[in-house]
Design an enzyme around this catalytic site. Structure first.
Site, PDB file in Angstrom:
ATOM      1  N   GLU A   5      72.112  66.733  50.778  1.00 55.94           N
ATOM      2  CA  GLU A   5      72.385  65.573  50.352  1.00 55.94           C
ATOM      3  C   GLU A   5      72.972  65.392  48.862  1.00 55.94           C
ATOM      4  OE1 GLU A   5      72.627  61.726  48.817  1.00 55.94           O
ATOM      5  OE2 GLU A   5      71.162  62.998  48.069  1.00 55.94           O
ATOM      6  N   ASP A   6      72.215  66.230  47.937  1.00 53.62           N
ATOM      7  CA  ASP A   6      72.554  66.474  46.574  1.00 53.62           C
ATOM      8  C   ASP A   6      72.115  67.585  45.936  1.00 53.62           C
ATOM      9  OD1 ASP A   6      73.657  65.346  44.402  1.00 53.62           O
ATOM     10  OD2 ASP A   6      71.941  63.920  43.896  1.00 53.62           O
ATOM     11  N   HIS A  66      66.880  61.476  48.823  1.00 55.83           N
ATOM     12  CA  HIS A  66      68.255  60.866  48.727  1.00 55.83           C
ATOM     13  C   HIS A  66      68.506  60.978  47.216  1.00 55.83           C
ATOM     14  CE1 HIS A  66      71.221  57.658  48.323  1.00 55.83           C
ATOM     15  NE2 HIS A  66      71.712  58.380  49.395  1.00 55.83           N
ATOM     16  N   ILE A  68      68.793  63.801  43.702  1.00 59.02           N
ATOM     17  CA  ILE A  68      68.058  64.769  42.984  1.00 59.02           C
ATOM     18  C   ILE A  68      68.674  64.734  41.444  1.00 59.02           C
ATOM     19  CG2 ILE A  68      68.967  66.771  43.447  1.00 59.02           C
ATOM     20  CD1 ILE A  68      66.085  68.178  43.555  1.00 59.02           C
TER      21      ILE A  68
END
Length: 73
Positions: A5-6, A66, A68
């Protein structure tokens, strides 16, 4: 397409990667697995992501990362 996600990369080349976001309508390859944080050292010749162990007492079953970010002191 359905990866992490990140990612946040520190000045020393360490990268923290959040993975395992579950969201309605978002495909998940491991729907029953909790989210994870990985560490990758980008200064290595062959960097590879290593899962970080999350301390006891943390509610892993509901961990749904969701984004970081890091703080360097």
């Amino acid at each position: 397409e359905f990866g992490s996600e990140d990612i946040d990369i520190l000045p020393n080349g360490l990268a923290f990667i959040s993975s395992g976001l579950k969201y309605p309508g978002l495909k998940s390859f491991a729907p029953d697995k909790p989210g994870e944080i990985f560490l990758m050292d980008l200064t290595e010749d062959n960097p590879r992501a290593v899962e970080l162990r999350i301390s006891r007492g943390f509610d892993l079953a509901s961990f749904n990362p969701h984004g970081i970010s890091t703080y360097v002191d």
